[in-house]
Design an enzyme around this catalytic site. Structure first.
Site, PDB file in Angstrom:
ATOM      1  CB  ALA C  67       4.165   2.998   3.473  1.00 36.16           C
ATOM      2  CG  ASN C  96       9.173   3.127  -3.689  1.00 31.73           C
ATOM      3  OD1 ASN C  96       8.027   3.480  -3.419  1.00 31.73           O
ATOM      4  ND2 ASN C  96      10.046   2.707  -2.778  1.00 31.73           N
ATOM      5  CG  LEU C 121       8.972   6.586   0.025  1.00 33.66           C
ATOM      6  CD1 LEU C 121      10.350   6.378  -0.601  1.00 33.66           C
ATOM      7  CD2 LEU C 121       7.886   6.098  -0.927  1.00 33.66           C
ATOM      8  CD  GLU C 153      10.686   1.479   0.542  1.00 36.35           C
ATOM      9  OE1 GLU C 153      10.258   2.609   0.796  1.00 36.35           O
ATOM     10  OE2 GLU C 153      10.028   0.443   0.698  1.00 36.35           O
TER      11      GLU C 153
END
Lengths: 272, 272, 272, 272, 272, 272
Positions: C67, C96, C121, C153
């Protein structure tokens, strides 16, 4: 917490709750009440808000040689008047259900410092830990259920296939083979310290843990474990119930007692 | 048990039930009825109380080169009047559902002595075994579903990810790649005997098994397998039903037949 | 598809849909909308009947550094008037849930060409791919959730234990350790190309893929993936919902923002 | 579709695919191939993009009296040379696996117009329908497995406890009791038309369906069914595989054949 | 908690946390932010140690007529420059994932005082409550997904089959039928107060609750709910993720917006 | 079988194994060892090949008023020197794990002849039966966990939602309400005999059972139960383990003992 056992020490060094098996003379074999005390310490660690990691250490050559034969014999003889069923409900089922459950639902990170071999229920608890470090390549796990007339304990019917794979689990369980370092490496053991002294090993692990956890946001750690546990939680609980009830039948029929006795006689002659 | 097949022998040497593929000349390829006979032998072993281990052996260079092309061709031609659906229900669905189920719910320890390559449904059955030993490093498993216009068979949609891991399974299945010894080692194969003669390999395995099972309490072994099976039993049965019904569509559309035929022509020219 | 991002290119070379991260200067870090665009490209590939494989490529040194810090800061500041909850629902949860879901339910074979490190991610999406190839041994995956005040995540609470094993997952997640090539090999990475130039790597993979898929019956490939997905589909979806709602609490409390900011300051000084 | 059966008609009136059992003289009993034809019609409905509802109608007094005794006897006698196992794999296992699967994975809304009693596999298929309407209070479902020497078929081991509850299922299955209107009402039957003529009933249902679906967005309907099916899909498939393999043993042992024969003799005397 | 909504009030009367929909004039329809505020109140109740029961009350004729059409229209128009995907991620996905999750993982006993009809997401939340009381027999739940071009929301793909049974769920969802008191009685509603004034109903429920909880050991109540939730927790979370991502496609395609608009026009004419 | 209890009789009338609670004077309350004896009788019935149905009968006004208060008090006082944990492991955990498991895995059809109210663990065992008949409309089940400072026992966290539905279960468990005939009818009780004399009721049930099982093929019955049990077996075992370990905490903290004592004092005054 009144199952206090001279064989197990603990200390809190936040964020670590350190439990140490301290009966190297008898290879850290544990009687029924010792396992209960161990489980109660886990519960204490679980409830302590300043604890984020529960670290299991041992002393001497063995991590733990498993259930103490003498205590099994004693259990059998004390309450001679009690029905066999009740005797093994009290001495086996209730203890294993509780100990396994305390490990299964522990919310803090469970770290095992494997200084040497672990056997039986002690090895099963090691397989329930989240992280295992080895002192050197001489460690092994041994699950002698098939030679003792028992079935899997401590949710090993779930943890071993999960961690070692299905076929390696059958190979180890069916033929009573020790699971050696080369099988544990990567799957159970994530770091080998290559040391030969248990105290130095314990210290080295703690030093590294302190340094590694330095910059972490500790609540995240518990949040991550909670998410990871969802995958296996129900299976572990299910296994716990089925395993103890299947093993109960073995104890009531008497095969394990007979084989523990033989083992104990043999051992007195040869030393393990 | 009247699917008697000249290609498969068996003998009982309690606690072992030994099944041997004995058609080395045709690389132990198996026709539909041979697979049924194999499954019936498993059922026989399951029901025999003196049996604790079911051992699969083979002969010659290959463990089994999989489904016999000729038998597929024949199936197609015999009942020309029958609807395509019915033909493949009888020749594929019913056989695969039954054979896979007999392996899936087998209560004795399934040991595969992998003397050489196994292909297709035969490889799938090998992946359903609890323990696999290899003769040497030349063994491999091949699942040519993607090049034959088929989908996974024999519950491989469950056993391969479980035993080899997810990504290795995709790599093998999507590109029709043999799964070689280095991938099988540890995950599927738990011991490599490093031999070059199938008969010597079979003998060596049996000798070691006899010695290893000497001091065991055999009922424990079945009790442990029962506990281990709980983890995957339902998934295997579910996969069995879905796989055969998905594959049925392939057979009815006719792609596998076409590709089996091409393969068979090619093979006649090149020898495998 | 209007989240068009200058950082991501795609082209269709049936049966391949090739997506390329093309911002090597900023190590292919991705802002919220870039992730959405990536997910929308997956959806496009999923709906295109001539596509059987979706290939993720990158450029430069990193696969993706995760990110983009700036975008997080911006998200925080733009809508100052909005309640914290709503801000992170829009900027974190919704993105997400969608991105993870697009990877989770993708019906084509997902291939990741891992040219270098992947973080956060981006690394989670790599762990959701069916097949991963590495350029060389310098690749790694890093999941810095514990040091950023976050939790897992992108369904990593399911994919990491599934692919790396339970204990290795704890080791990596709890101590914020990169998962290096030796751990990924076999479990995540099924082939290492041993190259040093990302463009050559990308070309080499595509050349090999074209050749390997030559003789396959492509519909079989999707049929096999469908069968394999049944095993984990529900678990991945469940993880997706729980993870975002747990992470939401972190964002609302503000810890990740603080730690992202610190990281961004540090980085400006040292270069990563 | 070449199992064409004079006993089953169909017509398409988009968005409805209407299948009608049209052998009232023999109470709409169905032979093996009739069930296959029925399943093939479902498949046809599933693949037709203009179909959103698959409606099962019948004719005369019974919805369907189940498997045709004659066809079972015939199956047994035709292939006398075939092994018992193969005979029942072809005549029972393959048919049931396929028919049950076609109902289980049907993507359109399955509506059953229950004009009268349904027995055996026909009743099982009725229990697999999404919606059931009754003509009047004289309808019932009968699952005579326990009196025929069989076990549950057509995934009834899942559908009955799911729809009728656990204890009502045991009551019906263990004692071979018809499940009458008062038990079906609310749980299986959602509307009773209170009519006495099957043709009028069929017409009334279709009229109401046409009117009710008038203002709907039909793609939503399939999307909702897809979400609802996730809950039970895997369980139904698993049951399908286990049920047929358990029933196979019954057929091979010969009890159902014997009991079907007795029943058929009795029936000839008394009329049902 | 800054989504403060004039339409929702709350007060704490330990052990009760009472939330009241207080916009009877607009039938307690709720805009996106109102739902968020409701969920935030649940979170507040969850974290308050003196709360054991969270009670939902309403006012006027309707419990809640569901999503406010105007707010949907507004959402659509405000951010005209934003891509459709992002708009609905923010306005639908993120809100529904969060609200559903807050109800799904609520640890206190959720009691709904159903004074009148509940529609759409509001009805879904009612179906997520542990206990529902009705004011009289005029209450109903309506899930107009099929007529709005949507799919199930708020985990109704799990809660409705679980609580109403499979076939009744299909009947209601496929034909957009209200689920009336006679269907809800016993399955969803455990007591009907037979009153006609909402305020009197709310008071009567609270009086009875106070009296009933008098002699209870309140921590037991949370312990029991924890055990009961294990059965459905994972399924609810899984449904949450899949539902929102399926619904997202509907919103992006635009059908629900169109139908909401039509409905809103119709309503202005006829009054509901 | 040496927990012989004067309060429980049994006789075998193949295919029925009839167990009768025969202490009407004390409303068939059961001490810990009585429950063990009951479970051992179930095990005996399970192992007896001529038994197909295990029938539970009682005598007098109550089916069973649950755990005997006196025995709880005694358990507490006998082993005063033992740690609290060990005391309740022996007196509660081990007993409940075993008794629940014997009911959960019983392979024969479990029929309960409910002549009157059943309370606590006795009611839980009734909820584990496959079939329940009531003498008249005065029967009820009462689970006073919330008023005794306990949590669900005997897998009621699974059986009650499964059989009574989710909301009715919350209503009964949270407010300690008896579940009366009108709730049990259909869901738990499948037939009401409308009698007023327990002996006549027991006789009437047995007469009807003998007649009903006359024409059945009994092995089918066990085959059907095996298939039905697959659906809930794992859930029941999982619940068993979690419930006892959660309850253990209650006992160790001492709330249930206190409340049992109060109840016992109250009872002595008022008569129940």
């Amino acid at each position: 917490m009144d199952n206090y056992s001279g064989k197990i020490e603990y200390r809190i060094e936040a964020p670590f709750f350190i439990i140490k098996l301290s009966d190297p003379g008898r290879l850290n074999s544990l009687a029924g009440n010792d396992y209960l005390y161990l489980a109660q310490l886990l519960e204490k660690a679980d409830e302590d808000d300043c604890v984020y990691f529960t670290v299991l250490q041992s002393s001497g050559r063995f991590f733990s040689s498993g259930a103490d034969y003498l205590s099994i014999g004693k259990a059998q003889e004390t309450n001679k008047s009690e029905p066999e069923l009740n005797k093994w409900l009290s001495n086996f089922v209730s203890r294993n259900v509780y100990v396994t459950d305390m490990f299964t639902r522990h919310r803090k990170i469970l770290i095992c410092c494997l200084n040497g071999p672990a056997i039986g229920l002690s090895a099963a608890l090691c397989a329930l830990c989240d992280i295992v470090y080895s002192m050197n390549e001489n460690v092994y796990l041994l699950f002698p259920f098939a030679s003792l007339g028992l079935v899997t304990e401590g949710a090993t019917s779930v943890t071993l296939p999960l961690k070692l794979g299905n076929n390696a689990t059958y190979q180890a369980l069916m033929f009573n083979e020790p699971i050696k370092y080369d099988k544990l490496k990567g799957s159970v053991i994530t770091k080998n310290y290559g040391l030969n002294d248990t105290e130095k090993f314990n210290t080295a692990v703690m030093d590294e843990l302190r340094q590694k956890t330095n910059h972490l946001y500790l609540p995240s750690i518990l949040g991550i474990k909670k998410l990871l546990m969802i995958n296996i939680r129900d299976q572990l609980e299910r296994a716990n119930a089925v395993e103890v009830n299947d093993a109960l039948k073995c104890w009531v029929k008497g095969e394990p007692q007979k084989r523990f006795k033989e083992l104990s006689l043999k051992q007195r002659k040869h030393k393990l």
